[in-house]
Design an enzyme around this catalytic site. Structure first.
Site, PDB file in Angstrom:
ATOM      1  N   GLU A  26     -10.481   3.725   0.909  1.00 37.91           N
ATOM      2  CA  GLU A  26     -11.830   3.262   1.232  1.00 37.91           C
ATOM      3  C   GLU A  26     -12.594   4.335   2.013  1.00 37.91           C
ATOM      4  O   GLU A  26     -12.003   5.322   2.475  1.00 37.91           O
ATOM      5  CB  GLU A  26     -11.751   1.983   2.058  1.00 37.91           C
ATOM      6  CG  GLU A  26     -11.059   2.185   3.387  1.00 37.91           C
ATOM      7  CD  GLU A  26     -11.178   0.986   4.303  1.00 37.91           C
ATOM      8  OE1 GLU A  26     -12.138   0.981   5.087  1.00 37.91           O
ATOM      9  OE2 GLU A  26     -10.319   0.094   4.254  1.00 37.91           O
ATOM     10  N   LYS A 160      -6.113  -7.455  10.577  1.00 41.54           N
ATOM     11  CA  LYS A 160      -6.518  -7.003  11.910  1.00 41.54           C
ATOM     12  C   LYS A 160      -6.248  -8.107  12.943  1.00 41.54           C
ATOM     13  O   LYS A 160      -6.523  -9.283  12.705  1.00 41.54           O
ATOM     14  CB  LYS A 160      -7.987  -6.613  11.895  1.00 41.54           C
ATOM     15  CG  LYS A 160      -8.266  -5.405  10.999  1.00 41.54           C
ATOM     16  CD  LYS A 160      -9.725  -5.005  11.043  1.00 41.54           C
ATOM     17  CE  LYS A 160      -9.985  -3.768  10.181  1.00 41.54           C
ATOM     18  NZ  LYS A 160      -9.987  -4.057   8.748  1.00 41.54           N
TER      19      LYS A 160
END
EC number: 4.2.1.70
Length: 307
Positions: A26, A160
């Site tokens: 990404e 996360k």
């Protein structure tokens, strides 16, 4: 049809056509994840790690309205320095293209562009998920819906820690997305190796991971896979310390009325500040570790498809 919008660099295109291993990366981590020049140095090192482990890196981004697969060093530098680079998820892609703007791809949009290009393995830091308090806010990352629908295997250090990991795993289960622990029974939580939640299946070899991925898609079981690869122990943060930092950051975000896609960058920045930069170093190291595993999976998957 896609050629009008999609530009794959010659090395990556050749590898895809030959069925050689390619790993997607990404660009949000470049444009929004860390300061210059650390962002560019990290992106280039991740690409080197992928090459050292037998695969071709394909960093993905949007430059002046063009979907770019396999950014050049100059383009990575540009993405690291440029201002007004939009954070691009699924909903944003047509607008950024139409307006010929620059965009850094998230997990969701990188998966989409990978699938359009024929890339099967994608390495990232951590996936998005269900945010804490989503029962009231309905704040759920588009990454999860993409994982439910798009045929790309995602190697990550779990979700996360700022998220509600339990609800994230429930969402993935509902949508039939396999959550695999690589050499772990516990789903990793980005900065830490433990989360308190189990994975669906533990797999201890890249050969078996590749076989599972291929079987899933051979059987037309569409959608991605989450391969949870824990952060190396020497870079792991203290579980209690990181959770207190997250709790404090969330309280501040709520007080300041920060919502939507601004939440994650704010929280990560605040956690970096609270942990005196240690969280950023952990972030970088877990991405390097994921690059090693993702490359090896891509190599084994390539072998299976060539049989």
């Amino acid at each position: 049809m896609f050629n009008r919008y999609l530009e794959i660099n010659s090395e990556v295109k050749k590898a895809i056509e030959k069925g050689d291993p390619v790993v997607a990366l990404e660009s949000t981590i470049i444009s929004h994840g860390m300061p210059y020049s650390q962002n560019v140095e990290t992106a280039k090192k991740v690409e080197r790690i992928i090459r050292e482990n037998g695969a071709i890196p394909a960093t993905i981004g949007i430059i002046k309205g063009k979907l770019k697969v396999g950014l050049s060093e100059e383009e990575i530098e540009y993405m690291g320095k440029a201002k007004n680079v939009f954070k691009v998820s699924r909903r944003d892609i047509p607008f950024i293209i139409a307006k010929q703007l620059d965009g850094a791809t998230t997990v969701a949009s990188t998966m989409i562009i990978s699938a359009l290009s024929g890339i099967k393995v994608f390495v990232t830091g951590g996936i998005g998920g269900v945010h804490r308090g989503a029962q009231e806010t309905f704040d759920i990352s588009a990454d999860l819906m993409e994982l439910a629908n798009t045929n790309v295997a995602v190697v990550c250090a779990g979700a996360k820690s700022i998220l509600d990991i339990g609800l994230t795993l429930e969402y993935l289960e509902t949508h039939g997305v396999p959550v695999i622990g690589y050499n772990t029974d516990e789903f990793p939580a980005f900065y830490t190796r433990k989360s308190g939640f189990k994975v669906d299946y533990r797999v201890d070899s890249v050969n078996e991971l590749a076989e599972i991925i291929k079987i899933k898609w051979d059987l037309k079981l569409n959608g991605g896979l989450v391969i949870g690869n824990p952060i190396p122990e020497e870079y792991e943060m203290d579980y209690d310390m990181i959770n207190k930092a997250i709790d404090d950051a969330i309280i501040e975000a709520n007080k300041r009325g920060i919502r939507g896609k601004d939440v994650t960058p704010f929280l990560l920045s605040k956690i970096k500040q609270i942990t005196e930069g240690k969280s950023l170093e952990s972030n970088i190291q877990l991405v390097y570790n994921n690059a090693v595993v993702g490359s090896k999976v891509a190599v084994e998957l390539s072998k299976l498809y060539k049989r």
